[in-house]
Design an enzyme around this catalytic site. Structure first.
Site, short mmCIF file in Angstrom:
data_model
loop_
_atom_site.label_atom_id
_atom_site.label_comp_id
_atom_site.label_asym_id
_atom_site.label_seq_id
_atom_site.Cartn_x
_atom_site.Cartn_y
_atom_site.Cartn_z
N GLY A 1 0.83 -1.19 0.00
CA GLY A 1 0.00 0.00 0.00
C GLY A 1 0.87 1.24 0.00
O GLY A 1 2.03 1.21 0.40
N GLN B 1 2.86 9.97 1.40
CA GLN B 1 4.14 9.27 1.40
C GLN B 1 5.00 9.64 0.19
O GLN B 1 6.21 9.41 0.21
CB GLN B 1 3.94 7.75 1.45
CG GLN B 1 3.38 7.27 2.77
CD GLN B 1 3.20 5.78 2.76
OE1 GLN B 1 2.17 5.28 2.33
NE2 GLN B 1 4.22 5.06 3.22
N CYS C 1 6.09 -0.26 7.15
CA CYS C 1 5.67 0.90 6.36
C CYS C 1 6.83 1.30 5.46
O CYS C 1 7.99 1.32 5.90
CB CYS C 1 5.30 2.04 7.30
SG CYS C 1 4.77 3.55 6.48
N LEU C 2 6.50 1.64 4.22
CA LEU C 2 7.55 2.08 3.29
C LEU C 2 8.22 3.37 3.76
O LEU C 2 9.34 3.66 3.36
CB LEU C 2 6.96 2.26 1.89
CG LEU C 2 6.46 0.98 1.22
CD1 LEU C 2 5.80 1.30 -0.13
CD2 LEU C 2 7.59 -0.02 1.04
N HIS D 1 -4.19 1.13 7.75
CA HIS D 1 -2.86 1.74 7.77
C HIS D 1 -2.78 2.91 6.79
O HIS D 1 -2.35 4.01 7.16
CB HIS D 1 -1.82 0.67 7.39
CG HIS D 1 -0.42 1.15 7.32
ND1 HIS D 1 0.54 0.81 8.24
CD2 HIS D 1 0.21 1.96 6.42
CE1 HIS D 1 1.70 1.39 7.91
NE2 HIS D 1 1.51 2.09 6.80
N GLU D 2 -3.22 2.69 5.55
CA GLU D 2 -3.14 3.75 4.54
C GLU D 2 -4.09 4.89 4.86
O GLU D 2 -3.75 6.07 4.66
CB GLU D 2 -3.39 3.20 3.14
CG GLU D 2 -2.42 2.14 2.68
CD GLU D 2 -0.96 2.49 2.82
OE1 GLU D 2 -0.60 3.69 2.75
OE2 GLU D 2 -0.15 1.58 3.00
N HIS E 1 -2.56 7.30 7.18
CA HIS E 1 -1.65 8.25 6.52
C HIS E 1 -2.39 9.50 6.06
O HIS E 1 -1.85 10.61 6.14
CB HIS E 1 -0.96 7.61 5.31
CG HIS E 1 0.26 6.82 5.64
ND1 HIS E 1 1.37 7.36 6.23
CD2 HIS E 1 0.53 5.50 5.45
CE1 HIS E 1 2.29 6.42 6.39
NE2 HIS E 1 1.81 5.28 5.92
#
Length: 165
Positions: A46, A51, A90-91, A132-133, A136
């Protein structure tokens, strides 16, 4: 089609709330295509617009179930009381993971890449990714939800060991 730089923990943009998207333009479509390319290149499941430095309410998800999710202006609601607790990464926090509790099931109302309304229910990993996304988009990093400490993680070693077997 371009790869974008992924912002990392400590970048103030990751702590800001995103603005709604009013309509889809070619620029919006380009952002979404770039987000998908960037997510795949980074081996993520994701990616949310902040991000990659864009404060707009859109995220993309692909958990490997042969379906890609593009969620513009998502509204996420919890279904039931069942929770799931497990490792999450997480990226924007490379090389780390932590234990996080999320809803087991969520319902999503969003707009797709053509700005058409759609809805879906998510369970398990997909519900975790959506939660999670969506965080953000509200300026919330998963690190604020971690139970205990963040752990170092190295991706690739386990896959290499499996190939040797």
């Amino acid at each position: 089609m371009a790869l974008r730089s992924i912002r990392e923990l400590g970048d103030p943009i990751l702590e800001k709330e995103c603005k709604e998207i009013k309509n889809v333009t070619e620029r919006t479509r380009e952002l979404i295509r770039d987000m998908l390319d960037t997510m795949y290149e980074a081996n993520g499941v994701g990616l949310a617009a902040p991000q990659v430095g864009v404060l707009r309410r859109v995220f993309v998800i692909d958990i490997g179930d042969e379906k890609r999710y593009v969620c513009i202006n998502p509204e996420v609601s919890v279904l039931g009381e069942e929770l799931q607790t497990g490792p999450e990464g997480c990226l924007s926090v490379p090389g780390k993971e932590g234990t996080v509790t999320r809803p087991m099931r969520v319902h999503v109302k969003a707009k797709d890449i053509d700005f058409k309304d759609y809805e879906f229910d998510a369970e398990g990993l997909l519900a975790r990714a959506v939660s999670h996304e969506n965080d953000h988009l509200n300026g919330v990093m998963y690190t604020t939800r971690v139970e205990g400490e963040l752990r170092d993680v190295v991706y690739g070693e386990a896959e290499a060991e499996e190939e040797e077997l």
